[in-house]
Scaffold this active site. Structure first.
Site: not given
Length: 272
Positions: A65, A86, A124, A126, A149
């Site tokens: 993407k 996308n 997340g 991304g 994380r």
């Protein structure tokens, strides 16, 4: 004349996009083809260079993407804002990059709930998380927590959502330090295997949960939902595919036919 479209990514075998788009073509009597193609990171430019004049559109998933952005001739405003495309629409001499995850996420959420949304958390960091964050900002979210994380990996996503015209307040926190989310909606963009008991407990009091995964299903988060509102990955896939379908064909998407085909395919997977 018949046209060709496809979905690219790595991995790609699980993708339901061919099922949805082919069902749409069949419903409208279009002699079009749509297939899945495994394209690894770094391989998009070569794939684009090999396409013939019969190609009309590409759907992109991980990890392509953001890779697509410098390879197209033009970006829509939402793709430019997201820093990720996308969707690529192939014209006679130009490639247009778009981001249908944003309108797809808005439609998916509003199909399940009309509740006002002022605060949210995204698990997340991304490209999909960035698109979901922009969609939530469009829906009125003004305070957004990005939970990852490694906080340094969320920098690009945080800056992307912070640039939204609504200027939402963004905080970044560590997933392993999450306790209880006190927000209107939590969206997870991480794999089902990464959804441990700690995360499920932290999301236990959130009234609306949006899990962008559709395979495998249900995810641990989805299985824990009870009587709360659940927006699933198939909801997002369907609505963003409907926008892509219209971009590729110039025809309104037969969303009921696409939904039925997708649900049937998911049911077959679940029983296999």
């Amino acid at each position: 004349m018949g046209r060709r479209c496809g979905v690219l990514g790595d991995p790609i075998e699980h993708s339901l996009s061919p099922v949805l788009h082919r069902a749409g073509y069949a419903a409208l009597g279009l002699d079009w083809a749509y297939a899945a193609h495994r394209v690894a990171s770094g391989g998009l430019a070569a794939f684009l260079a090999g396409l013939g004049d019969d190609w009309r559109g590409l759907s992109l998933t991980m990890p392509l993407k953001r890779e697509a952005v410098p390879l197209v001739d033009e970006l829509t405003e939402r793709a430019r804002l997201a820093g990720a495309a996308n969707t690529i629409v192939l014209g006679s001499d130009r490639l247009l990059g778009d981001n249908t995850d944003i309108p797809g996420a808005i439609a998916a959420i509003r199909e399940r709930t009309t509740a006002p949304l002022a605060t949210a958390a995204i698990i997340g960091g991304g490209a999909t998380a960035a698109s979901i964050g922009l969609a939530l900002a469009d829906l009125g979210v003004r305070h957004l927590e990005i939970v990852v994380r490694s906080p340094e990996r969320a920098f690009e996503t945080a800056e992307t959502v912070r640039a939204h015209p609504g200027r939402p307040a963004i905080t970044v926190s560590r997933l392993d330090e999450a306790t209880t989310f006190e927000v209107d909606l939590v969206a997870s963009t991480i794999p089902a295997a990464a959804q441990d008991h700690h995360l499920v407990r932290a999301c236990g009091d959130v009234p609306t949960v949006f899990d962008v995964i559709y395979h495998p299903w249900p995810t641990p988060l989805a299985a824990s939902i009870g009587d709360r509102v659940l927006v699933g990955g198939f909801d997002l896939l369907l609505h963003q595919a409907a926008v892509q379908f219209e971009l590729f064909t110039g025809r309104p998407a037969p969303i009921d036919a696409m939904r039925t085909a997708g649900e049937h395919a998911l049911a077959q997977r679940a029983s296999a």
